[in-house]
Write a protein that holds these residues in place. Structure first.
Motif, mmCIF file in Angstrom:
data_model
loop_
_atom_site.group_PDB
_atom_site.id
_atom_site.type_symbol
_atom_site.label_atom_id
_atom_site.label_comp_id
_atom_site.label_asym_id
_atom_site.label_seq_id
_atom_site.Cartn_x
_atom_site.Cartn_y
_atom_site.Cartn_z
ATOM 1 N N ALA A 1 48.383 51.737 27.670
ATOM 2 C CA ALA A 1 46.966 51.466 27.417
ATOM 3 C C ALA A 1 46.530 50.091 27.892
ATOM 4 O O ALA A 1 45.337 49.791 27.925
ATOM 5 C CB ALA A 1 46.676 51.598 25.918
ATOM 6 N N GLU A 2 47.462 49.252 28.263
ATOM 7 C CA GLU A 2 47.111 47.886 28.655
ATOM 8 C C GLU A 2 46.304 47.880 29.947
ATOM 9 O O GLU A 2 46.651 48.543 30.919
ATOM 10 C CB GLU A 2 48.378 47.050 28.844
ATOM 11 C CG GLU A 2 48.094 45.590 29.123
ATOM 12 C CD GLU A 2 49.366 44.761 29.216
ATOM 13 O OE1 GLU A 2 49.262 43.554 29.469
ATOM 14 O OE2 GLU A 2 50.448 45.338 29.051
ATOM 15 N N GLN A 3 45.220 47.125 29.946
ATOM 16 C CA GLN A 3 44.354 47.044 31.105
ATOM 17 C C GLN A 3 44.842 45.956 32.065
ATOM 18 O O GLN A 3 45.383 44.944 31.646
ATOM 19 C CB GLN A 3 42.915 46.711 30.669
ATOM 20 C CG GLN A 3 42.283 47.785 29.803
ATOM 21 C CD GLN A 3 42.113 49.085 30.567
ATOM 22 O OE1 GLN A 3 41.675 49.093 31.706
ATOM 23 N NE2 GLN A 3 42.463 50.188 29.931
ATOM 24 N N PRO A 4 44.637 46.165 33.384
ATOM 25 C CA PRO A 4 45.006 45.122 34.344
ATOM 26 C C PRO A 4 44.222 43.844 34.087
ATOM 27 O O PRO A 4 43.041 43.891 33.724
ATOM 28 C CB PRO A 4 44.611 45.738 35.699
ATOM 29 C CG PRO A 4 44.508 47.203 35.453
ATOM 30 C CD PRO A 4 44.093 47.370 34.032
ATOM 31 N N ARG A 5 44.857 42.721 34.263
ATOM 32 C CA ARG A 5 44.193 41.439 34.061
ATOM 33 C C ARG A 5 43.429 41.047 35.325
ATOM 34 O O ARG A 5 43.985 41.054 36.414
ATOM 35 C CB ARG A 5 45.205 40.359 33.703
ATOM 36 C CG ARG A 5 45.905 40.607 32.371
ATOM 37 C CD ARG A 5 46.883 39.501 32.046
ATOM 38 N NE ARG A 5 47.563 39.762 30.795
ATOM 39 C CZ ARG A 5 47.081 39.420 29.599
ATOM 40 N NH1 ARG A 5 45.919 38.803 29.526
ATOM 41 N NH2 ARG A 5 47.744 39.692 28.501
ATOM 42 N N ASN B 1 33.231 45.278 41.683
ATOM 43 C CA ASN B 1 33.914 46.076 40.663
ATOM 44 C C ASN B 1 33.304 47.472 40.552
ATOM 45 O O ASN B 1 34.013 48.457 40.330
ATOM 46 C CB ASN B 1 33.842 45.370 39.304
ATOM 47 C CG ASN B 1 34.765 44.175 39.232
ATOM 48 O OD1 ASN B 1 35.753 44.109 39.955
ATOM 49 N ND2 ASN B 1 34.447 43.222 38.377
#
Length: 217
Positions: free
Chosen positions: A123-127, A210
């Motif tokens: 679930a971690e989003q790209p930084r 984006n």
């Protein structure tokens, strides 16, 4: 949602260490958490501060797992190993092929930690990166370097769907073509048509990039 960072691998001491041979766990070592006999019997336990910390850790993991698995009830994180926590442990054990005892032995603890890590990693989003130097910085014609390359990559991606916007070459050099594309996009965004990239223009370009990159990159 902020998750608690797993603690180090040292084994804390408490007043019942002589009554229970299992070491206190943490998420790094994946050891089984120690709970009182009352807690294992679905009664509200009398716990030390150290015990509560580990129960809170367990409940935090179970609560996160419940958000992805409807078979696990969503419990409160209160530091008490009572009936609700026992039911959540049993539900986890049933869902993952472990004996549904409601007690957290080593196998159950390891399975909970591993599944928690898997879900949170997925679930971690790209930084995002923030290469623009600062609010007073301006990129202009004649500049060269990596920052200009990043700018040209954004301009290239934004311009691609539009026939009336030039697609600048990615050279790392702020040339006439780059300046003209910046002017065109500034006009479209109702910003001053300077042909230079200050912080406002950079932010506009980054936001637009984006949007378009999400569909085409």
């Amino acid at each position: 949602m902020n998750m608690q960072t797993p603690r180090n691998s040292q084994t804390p001491r408490n007043s019942r260490s002589s009554q229970n041979s299992q070491a206190q766990p943490n998420a790094q070592t994946q050891q089984s958490p120690q709970t009182s006999q009352n807690a294992q019997n679905n009664q509200t336990p009398q716990t030390t501060t150290s015990d509560r910390q580990y129960i809170v850790e367990l409940q935090t993991y179970l609560r996160r797992l419940a958000q992805d698995n409807s078979q696990i009830p969503l419990i409160n994180v209160d530091g008490i190993f009572g009936p609700e926590t026992t039911a959540a442990v049993q539900a986890f054990q049933t869902a993952y092929g472990l004996p549904p005892t409601g007690k957290v032995d080593l196998d159950t603890w390891n399975a909970i930690v591993l599944e928690y890590r898997r879900i949170t990693a997925a679930a971690e989003q790209p930084r995002p990166i923030s290469p623009f130097p600062g609010p007073d910085y301006v990129i202009r014609k004649g500049d060269e370097g990596e920052l200009v390359t990043v700018l040209q990559i954004m301009l290239n991606t934004i311009a691609r769907p539009f026939s009336n916007v030039q697609t600048p070459a990615i050279t790392g050099r702020y040339d006439d073509q780059t300046e003209e594309t910046v002017r065109t996009l500034q006009n479209a965004a109702e910003l001053p048509e300077t042909g230079e990239v200050d912080q406002k223009t950079w932010n506009m370009l980054a936001q637009t990039y984006n949007v378009f990159c999400g569909a085409s990159c």
